[in-house]
Scaffold this motif. Structure first.
Motif, PDB file in Angstrom:
ATOM      1  N   ASN A  23       1.490  13.793   5.618  1.00 30.92           N
ATOM      2  CA  ASN A  23       1.550  12.668   4.696  1.00 30.92           C
ATOM      3  C   ASN A  23       1.462  11.322   5.404  1.00 30.92           C
ATOM      4  OD1 ASN A  23       1.762  14.318   2.459  1.00 30.92           O
ATOM      5  ND2 ASN A  23       3.976  14.475   2.641  1.00 30.92           N
ATOM      6  N   THR A  24       1.463  11.320   6.722  1.00 31.69           N
ATOM      7  CA  THR A  24       1.394  10.082   7.475  1.00 31.69           C
ATOM      8  C   THR A  24      -0.062   9.629   7.574  1.00 31.69           C
ATOM      9  OG1 THR A  24       3.294  10.766   8.768  1.00 31.69           O
ATOM     10  CG2 THR A  24       1.968   8.993   9.671  1.00 31.69           C
ATOM     11  N   PRO A  25      -0.357   8.399   7.164  1.00 28.22           N
ATOM     12  CA  PRO A  25      -1.734   7.916   7.255  1.00 28.22           C
ATOM     13  C   PRO A  25      -2.192   7.892   8.708  1.00 28.22           C
ATOM     14  CG  PRO A  25      -0.372   6.380   6.017  1.00 28.22           C
ATOM     15  CD  PRO A  25       0.539   7.416   6.596  1.00 28.22           C
ATOM     16  N   LEU A  72      -5.386   1.205   5.613  1.00 32.14           N
ATOM     17  CA  LEU A  72      -3.955   1.195   5.320  1.00 32.14           C
ATOM     18  C   LEU A  72      -3.666   0.597   3.948  1.00 32.14           C
ATOM     19  CD1 LEU A  72      -2.501   0.274   8.820  1.00 32.14           C
ATOM     20  CD2 LEU A  72      -2.350   2.483   7.628  1.00 32.14           C
ATOM     21  N   THR A  76      -1.475   3.191   1.904  1.00 33.37           N
ATOM     22  CA  THR A  76      -0.088   2.705   1.806  1.00 33.37           C
ATOM     23  C   THR A  76      -0.081   1.346   1.117  1.00 33.37           C
ATOM     24  OG1 THR A  76      -0.239   1.716   4.013  1.00 33.37           O
ATOM     25  CG2 THR A  76       0.730   3.918   3.874  1.00 33.37           C
ATOM     26  N   ASN A  78       1.766  -0.224  -1.109  1.00 32.43           N
ATOM     27  CA  ASN A  78       3.009  -0.993  -1.221  1.00 32.43           C
ATOM     28  C   ASN A  78       3.411  -1.614   0.096  1.00 32.43           C
ATOM     29  OD1 ASN A  78       3.159  -0.349  -3.925  1.00 32.43           O
ATOM     30  ND2 ASN A  78       4.378   1.480  -3.550  1.00 32.43           N
ATOM     31  N   THR A  79       3.182  -0.919   1.191  1.00 29.27           N
ATOM     32  CA  THR A  79       3.516  -1.436   2.512  1.00 29.27           C
ATOM     33  C   THR A  79       2.657  -2.636   2.844  1.00 29.27           C
ATOM     34  OG1 THR A  79       4.107   0.779   3.221  1.00 29.27           O
ATOM     35  CG2 THR A  79       3.706  -0.825   4.945  1.00 29.27           C
ATOM     36  N   GLU A  80       1.370  -2.550   2.568  1.00 33.67           N
ATOM     37  CA  GLU A  80       0.453  -3.639   2.902  1.00 33.67           C
ATOM     38  C   GLU A  80       0.795  -4.905   2.129  1.00 33.67           C
ATOM     39  OE1 GLU A  80      -2.309  -5.502   5.103  1.00 33.67           O
ATOM     40  OE2 GLU A  80      -1.627  -3.455   5.359  1.00 33.67           O
TER      41      GLU A  80
END
Length: 102
Positions: A23-25, A72, A76, A78-80
């Motif tokens: 699950n890790t990009p 990314l 991801t 929400n993180t960005e």
């Protein structure tokens, strides 16, 4: 009996670790041809839920592929957006203060 419990715990722990790793990009793994950009066909192999529209939106420079930052943003989102807010906040902090009017 203790050996059996320890072995079972070890197997469960290792299995969970492998699932988390999937699950890790990972830009380098997703960029199958190592061109420095991830194409839509490369992306959907690992992230089949990503739509062409999401891909096109993330491709900010319209190159037809995603660089690592664009990648990314897709995998991801929400993180960005948090990082973008941090960048804007740092710009405000770096701006020179206007002296008060006299």
């Amino acid at each position: 009996m203790k050996k059996l419990l320890l072995m079972t715990a070890a197997v469960i722990t290792l299995s969970a670790g492998g699932a988390l790793a999937q699950n890790t990009p990972d830009f380098a793994t997703t960029d199958g041809d190592k061109s420095g950009e991830v194409t839509f066909s490369e992306l959907i192999l690992q992230y089949p839920d990503v739509s062409q529209e999401q891909f096109d939106t993330a491709d900010a420079d319209k190159s037809g592929g995603l660089n690592e930052k664009e990648f990314l943003m897709v995998v991801t989102p929400n993180t960005e957006s948090v990082n973008e807010n941090d960048d804007n906040q740092n710009k405000d902090d770096a701006a020179p203060a206007t002296p008060p009017a006299q």
